[in-house]
Motif scaffolding. Structure first.
Motif, PDB file in Angstrom:
ATOM      1  N   UNK A 312      41.373  39.951  45.307  1.00  0.00           N
ATOM      2  CA  UNK A 312      40.122  39.309  44.905  1.00  0.00           C
ATOM      3  C   UNK A 312      40.411  37.920  44.332  1.00  0.00           C
ATOM      4  N   UNK A 313      39.386  37.089  44.301  1.00  0.00           N
ATOM      5  CA  UNK A 313      39.572  35.701  43.904  1.00  0.00           C
ATOM      6  C   UNK A 313      39.609  35.494  42.410  1.00  0.00           C
ATOM      7  N   UNK A 314      40.554  36.117  41.744  1.00  0.00           N
ATOM      8  CA  UNK A 314      40.721  35.916  40.307  1.00  0.00           C
ATOM      9  C   UNK A 314      41.373  34.561  40.056  1.00  0.00           C
ATOM     10  N   UNK A 315      41.406  34.167  38.769  1.00  0.00           N
ATOM     11  CA  UNK A 315      41.996  32.877  38.420  1.00  0.00           C
ATOM     12  C   UNK A 315      43.478  32.834  38.764  1.00  0.00           C
ATOM     13  N   UNK A 316      44.184  33.929  38.481  1.00  0.00           N
ATOM     14  CA  UNK A 316      45.620  33.955  38.763  1.00  0.00           C
ATOM     15  C   UNK A 316      45.895  33.915  40.268  1.00  0.00           C
TER      16      UNK A 316
END
Length: 344
Positions: A312-316
């Protein structure tokens, strides 16, 4: 002359009545308690002395009488609570002739927790659809990894407790239920995986620069559904096959029915993984399958941390993507990689 001192009077020994009064515990008017009265208290069968007056018994109030009568009348209605309210007797529940009804009672008895029920399945069973298929998917929105769809049939006489929306369960609980669903006799299931290259092949739109704004919004919706619909159609076809005399009924999570299933007995159920028991089972199968794949991918590409965010497009994940660029399982038709595809 020698003055004579007068001797102080010696106090008399306590009387018998006083000592008896101390033993009896009567502190008030100790010396006035007669011995006979003390003896009368100890010997209830003895006649009272002449100087004792016999008092009439105190009359019970009308309120007390009503309380006694109510207690006698309601003695067979079970115990009372601390506040005096009568507790209704618990009668054993009669077993239902339909297996799904027993599951419905177990679901309703769960305190303050709403879990998926088999109400939709029961209605369909009564109308003649003995095979009800639940369909759900996982991985529609991530930037990397596959889309996984699952279809599942749980017979009427099979009751698997604990099935719930996969998003509400812990990873350990999902693994436990996955093993239970796949190993229970009579349960049938099918799982389909559509990988990232196939997602890009289906969804990449060859558009010009003037049509970029249109494609930005249209493809953002279309690309996710197209791969998901294909995965759902495939797993249902594998599960049902062709040429069956008794067609199944298909319950699909979401608000759309795949085009390949529109001609069959099917309906979409909004938030179906939280409403339908069989859809929730399919959501568990899809979620566990995809999580296992992403954990394997993490071993191959450890720079992205797939085991933590599952693509998923998390910050990390976004930071790692901008630093190291995409790998083989990234969806190049999704932002922030979409511009690279359009420039090709």
């Amino acid at each position: 002359m020698v003055a004579q001192r007068s001797k102080a009077p010696v106090p008399a020994a306590p009387s018998k009545r006083l000592s008896i009064a101390k033993k009896s515990g009567n502190v008030k008017n100790k010396a006035s308690v007669p011995t006979s009265a003390v003896k009368t208290r100890r010997n209830k069968n003895a006649d009272p002395p002449a100087h004792c007056v016999e008092l009439e018994p105190r009359k019970a109030s009308s309120r007390g009488k009503k309380a006694v009568e109510n207690k006698a009348d309601n003695s067979d209605q079970g115990p009372t609570s601390k506040r005096g309210c009568k507790k209704a007797k618990k009668h054993p529940e009669e077993k239902s002739s339909h297996p799904g009804e027993n599951h419905r009672k177990n679901v309703k008895s769960t305190a303050l927790k709403r879990v998926p029920s088999r109400d939709l399945e029961i209605e369909l069973w009564k109308t003649g659809f003995h095979r009800v298929i639940g369909v759900d998917e996982a991985g529609r929105g991530p930037l990397a990894g596959p889309v996984v769809a699952a279809a599942c049939i749980i017979p009427e006489d099979v009751d698997i407790q604990g099935i719930d929306d996969s998003k509400k369960l812990t990873a350990e609980k999902r693994e436990q239920l996955y093993s239970q669903i796949t190993s229970t006799p009579g349960v049938r299931f099918s799982i389909c995986v559509v990988d990232a290259p196939r997602i890009d092949e289906i969804n990449i739109l060859q558009v010009s620069t003037t049509a970029f704004l249109f494609s930005f919004f249209a493809s953002a919706i279309g690309r996710r559904f197209q791969a998901t619909m294909e995965a759902m159609e495939t797993c249902v076809e594998e599960l049902t096959g062709n040429g069956r005399d008794h067609p199944p009924y298909i319950l699909i999570d979401g608000n759309r029915i795949p085009g390949g299933l529109s001609g069959k007995h099917a309906r979409s159920v909004v938030k179906g993984d939280a409403e339908s028991h069989v859809i929730a089972a399919a959501s568990i199968l899809a979620k566990v399958t995809r999580d296992r794949l992403m954990e394997d991918y993490d071993k191959r590409w450890p720079l992205y941390g797939f085991k933590d965010h599952k693509g998923y497009g998390t910050a990390s994940h976004t930071a790692a993507l901008l630093k190291h660029g995409p790998c083989d399982i990234h969806r190049r038709s999704f932002a922030p990689l979409r511009n690279q595809i359009l420039d090709m």
